[in-house]
Scaffold this motif. Structure first.
Motif, PDB file in Angstrom:
ATOM      1  N   VAL A  69       3.595   0.056  -1.531  1.00 29.08           N
ATOM      2  CA  VAL A  69       3.453   1.507  -1.321  1.00 29.08           C
ATOM      3  C   VAL A  69       4.337   1.952  -0.156  1.00 29.08           C
ATOM      4  O   VAL A  69       5.059   2.945  -0.250  1.00 29.08           O
ATOM      5  N   THR A 123       7.891   2.099  -1.116  1.00 29.29           N
ATOM      6  CA  THR A 123       8.169   3.314  -1.899  1.00 29.29           C
ATOM      7  C   THR A 123       8.305   4.525  -0.974  1.00 29.29           C
ATOM      8  O   THR A 123       9.169   5.381  -1.181  1.00 29.29           O
ATOM      9  N   ASN A 177      11.503   6.862  -0.556  1.00 27.47           N
ATOM     10  CA  ASN A 177      11.370   8.317  -0.671  1.00 27.47           C
ATOM     11  C   ASN A 177      12.067   9.028   0.494  1.00 27.47           C
ATOM     12  O   ASN A 177      12.730  10.040   0.312  1.00 27.47           O
ATOM     13  N   LEU A 225      11.084  15.769   0.868  1.00 24.64           N
ATOM     14  CA  LEU A 225      10.179  14.628   1.044  1.00 24.64           C
ATOM     15  C   LEU A 225       8.978  14.709   0.117  1.00 24.64           C
ATOM     16  O   LEU A 225       8.537  13.718  -0.446  1.00 24.64           O
ATOM     17  N   CYS A 226       8.420  15.927  -0.019  1.00 22.58           N
ATOM     18  CA  CYS A 226       7.271  16.126  -0.902  1.00 22.58           C
ATOM     19  C   CYS A 226       7.475  17.422  -1.667  1.00 22.58           C
ATOM     20  O   CYS A 226       8.092  18.354  -1.153  1.00 22.58           O
ATOM     21  N   GLN A 227       6.949  17.454  -2.899  1.00 22.15           N
ATOM     22  CA  GLN A 227       7.044  18.713  -3.664  1.00 22.15           C
ATOM     23  C   GLN A 227       6.236  19.816  -2.997  1.00 22.15           C
ATOM     24  O   GLN A 227       6.570  20.987  -3.102  1.00 22.15           O
ATOM     25  N   CYS A 286      -3.190  11.608   1.380  1.00 20.46           N
ATOM     26  CA  CYS A 286      -1.957  10.799   1.391  1.00 20.46           C
ATOM     27  C   CYS A 286      -1.826   9.904   2.615  1.00 20.46           C
ATOM     28  O   CYS A 286      -0.953  10.092   3.466  1.00 20.46           O
ATOM     29  N   ALA A 303      -1.883   5.119   0.412  1.00 21.17           N
ATOM     30  CA  ALA A 303      -2.155   5.755  -0.886  1.00 21.17           C
ATOM     31  C   ALA A 303      -3.576   5.458  -1.376  1.00 21.17           C
ATOM     32  O   ALA A 303      -3.909   5.718  -2.522  1.00 21.17           O
ATOM     33  N   HIS A 332       1.394  11.207   5.446  1.00 20.56           N
ATOM     34  CA  HIS A 332       2.336  10.223   5.985  1.00 20.56           C
ATOM     35  C   HIS A 332       3.742  10.752   6.208  1.00 20.56           C
ATOM     36  O   HIS A 332       4.586  10.025   6.716  1.00 20.56           O
ATOM     37  N   VAL A 333       4.032  11.988   5.824  1.00 23.99           N
ATOM     38  CA  VAL A 333       5.349  12.536   6.227  1.00 23.99           C
ATOM     39  C   VAL A 333       5.241  13.430   7.462  1.00 23.99           C
ATOM     40  O   VAL A 333       6.229  13.613   8.166  1.00 23.99           O
ATOM     41  N   GLY A 373       5.819  14.821  -6.738  1.00 22.24           N
ATOM     42  CA  GLY A 373       4.749  13.848  -6.503  1.00 22.24           C
ATOM     43  C   GLY A 373       3.407  14.412  -6.966  1.00 22.24           C
ATOM     44  O   GLY A 373       3.282  15.607  -7.233  1.00 22.24           O
ATOM     45  N   PRO A 374       2.406  13.550  -7.046  1.00 24.99           N
ATOM     46  CA  PRO A 374       1.104  13.971  -7.571  1.00 24.99           C
ATOM     47  C   PRO A 374       0.340  14.870  -6.592  1.00 24.99           C
ATOM     48  O   PRO A 374       0.473  14.711  -5.385  1.00 24.99           O
ATOM     49  N   ILE A 414       1.659   7.480  -6.172  1.00 21.54           N
ATOM     50  CA  ILE A 414       1.682   7.461  -4.712  1.00 21.54           C
ATOM     51  C   ILE A 414       1.939   8.869  -4.196  1.00 21.54           C
ATOM     52  O   ILE A 414       3.012   9.434  -4.420  1.00 21.54           O
ATOM     53  N   GLY A 415       0.933   9.431  -3.541  1.00 20.53           N
ATOM     54  CA  GLY A 415       1.080  10.767  -2.975  1.00 20.53           C
ATOM     55  C   GLY A 415       2.209  10.789  -1.963  1.00 20.53           C
ATOM     56  O   GLY A 415       2.288   9.929  -1.109  1.00 20.53           O
ATOM     57  N   GLY A 416       3.088  11.769  -2.112  1.00 21.39           N
ATOM     58  CA  GLY A 416       4.192  11.887  -1.162  1.00 21.39           C
ATOM     59  C   GLY A 416       5.462  11.161  -1.580  1.00 21.39           C
ATOM     60  O   GLY A 416       6.489  11.316  -0.948  1.00 21.39           O
ATOM     61  N   ALA A 417       5.397  10.391  -2.672  1.00 25.91           N
ATOM     62  CA  ALA A 417       6.629   9.730  -3.142  1.00 25.91           C
ATOM     63  C   ALA A 417       7.374  10.671  -4.093  1.00 25.91           C
ATOM     64  O   ALA A 417       7.867  10.288  -5.141  1.00 25.91           O
TER      65      ALA A 417
END
Lengths: 282, 189
Positions: free
Chosen positions: A50, A53, A57, A68-70, A185, A241, A273-274, B78-79, B125-128
């Motif tokens: 994780v 990954t 990312n 980094l995140c949607q 997260c 995660a 985590h971001v 991401g989810p 994986i949240g944030g990926a």
């Protein structure tokens, strides 16, 4: 008498614009460093995967095409305004909102603000949430925090009883972060605000997430509580995660203020985590 | 822990071989929907109308992507947190939905529906989000475009890495993983 310093709101708008774009695509150095340390220490193979990954990312995002995140967050801004500053050429908050709107449009960032009841998306990520503090001096410090909804939803204010004390606070925070589990997260940064009043506890908790990750509070009593919460949360097994491991939180940061003799306000705000935040001094 | 490559639509046979903790590399069409789209789909069902896509065998990805740059099908993807879909998922599973992709815990009702109707909840994986978004091959809005990031999209994915979180036997990966690693931070780190 101190000289008044003029600051054009256009400069604030430009600063916000740049900070918002930077925050969306580039992770703060200290957060990445904390994650690398966690990776070295981590024993769970799934957790390592994780974290790998997450590192990938960060690399993909830094190329500037995919944030980094949607969930590029609500624009939360902590503004420390020197009392000798005079803002010119427009209204400060309008300028901040213009900076946010332009950044979210030009940066292909998701617009996440909506009407609370109809859920209609406003399509511009406005308004920004602005916390303003007047401080000595003639500088303007801007901290931009792109706060995602997943971690924000795993936050709360609880009016504790004074008798709950130190240990009651530690237990409440630990239990809360563990039950949040995979939702915000992890590995997360836990921000805690103790005291003040109802709303100050929440503001302190969010502000605490912006401290350099893992840097202990200068107050030894709080530093000791931070250490205890950190250990207990990481002993939960939740892991990155929520898929198991030794890394559930990267840091626990507590801020504290005096409160009323009848109250013990506690704010808990979780950053994912971001933990996207960037700052500048004008 | 086994690894499987699966292509949508999924069948009962696909689902019954999966156990919580397995990895799945999923390819084919997945549909996106989150809170607002689910509310509309459930309303459509209540009014006796059709869903915007045939739900049988399908996988719904709980995601609200960031906008696509020119030349790209989608932005980061991401989810989102899955528990917000707890009120909707069991009804859609009963109609033939075979999988949900999200992050975080879902309800016991969702677990029960997975067992009763043979479905799985897959954790991503949240944030990926940049990693997933850059791996999406096609994306097309097929319903509720006015919802913006919450519109229903038809995505084509290739080898999307997922963890089987709730299987059709009532197992829960989050609980299993937590139990396995609890108490080990102080003793091993």
């Amino acid at each position: 008498m101190a000289q008044v310093r003029d600051v054009g709101v256009k400069d604030v708008e430009e600063a916000i614009y740049k900070l918002a774009l930077d925050a969306a695509y580039h992770i703060p150095e200290d957060v990445l460093e904390a994650e690398k340390k966690a990776y070295e220490r981590e024993k769970s193979p799934v957790a390592k995967k994780v974290l790998e990954t997450i590192f990938k990312n960060i690399e993909v995002s830094a190329q500037g095409e995919f944030p980094l995140c949607q969930d590029t967050g609500l624009a939360v801004i902590f503004l420390e305004v020197g009392q000798d500053v005079h803002f010119t050429d427009g209204y400060l908050v309008d300028a901040i909102n213009r900076g946010v709107e332009r950044a979210y449009k030009d940066g292909y960032l998701r617009k996440s603000t909506c009407h609370p009841l109809t859920r209609e998306n406003y399509g511009n990520n406005l308004p920004a949430i602005v916390h303003t503090f007047v401080v000595p001096g003639d500088k303007v410090k801007i901290i931009f925090d792109a706060k995602g909804g997943g971690s924000e939803s795993m936050s709360k204010v609880q009016m504790m009883k004074p008798a709950d004390g130190r240990d009651g606070i530690v237990k409440t925070v630990v239990d809360w972060v563990i039950q949040a589990g995979p939702n915000p997260c992890p590995p997360v940064i836990v921000g805690v605000g103790i005291g003040g009043d109802f709303e100050r506890a929440a503001v302190m908790a969010k502000h605490a997430t912006l401290r350099k990750v893992g840097e202990p509070s200068p107050d030894p009593v709080l530093a000791d509580m931070e250490r205890e919460i950190y250990e207990k949360v990481n002993n939960s097994g939740v892991g990155p995660a929520g898929l198991g491991g030794l890394t559930t939180c990267l840091g626990v940061h507590i801020e504290m203020e005096p409160c009323h003799i009848a109250t013990l306000p506690l704010g808990i705000n979780i950053a994912c985590h971001v933990n996207r935040h960037k700052e500048i001094v004008l | 822990m086994a690894e499987y490559k699966l292509t949508t639509p999924l069948t009962d046979d696909d689902i019954i071989k999966l156990k919580a903790g397995d990895m799945v590399y999923l390819s084919g069409v997945v549909y996106t929907a989150r809170d607002a789209a689910h509310m509309r789909m459930i309303k459509a069902l209540d009014e006796g109308k059709e869903l915007p896509f045939d739900i049988k065998g399908q996988v719904i990805y709980y995601v609200g992507p960031s906008p696509a740059r020119p030349g790209r099908p989608i932005g980061s993807a991401g989810p989102t947190t899955a528990y917000r879909m707890n009120p909707f998922a069991p009804r859609l599973i009963a109609l033939g939905q075979k999988g949900m992709i999200g992050k975080g815990k879902m309800s016991d009702e969702v677990k029960q529906a997975c067992m009763k109707y043979k479905a799985c909840y897959f954790a991503s994986i949240g944030g990926a989000a940049a990693v997933v978004g850059s791996a999406v091959k096609e994306a097309e809005i097929i319903a509720y475009p006015e919802l913006g990031p919450e519109a229903v999209r038809r995505l084509v994915v290739e080898d999307m890495p997922l963890f089987v979180c709730y299987d059709s036997y009532g197992n829960d990966l989050y609980e299993m993983a937590k139990k396995e690693w609890a108490g080990k931070f102080t003793t091993t780190a």
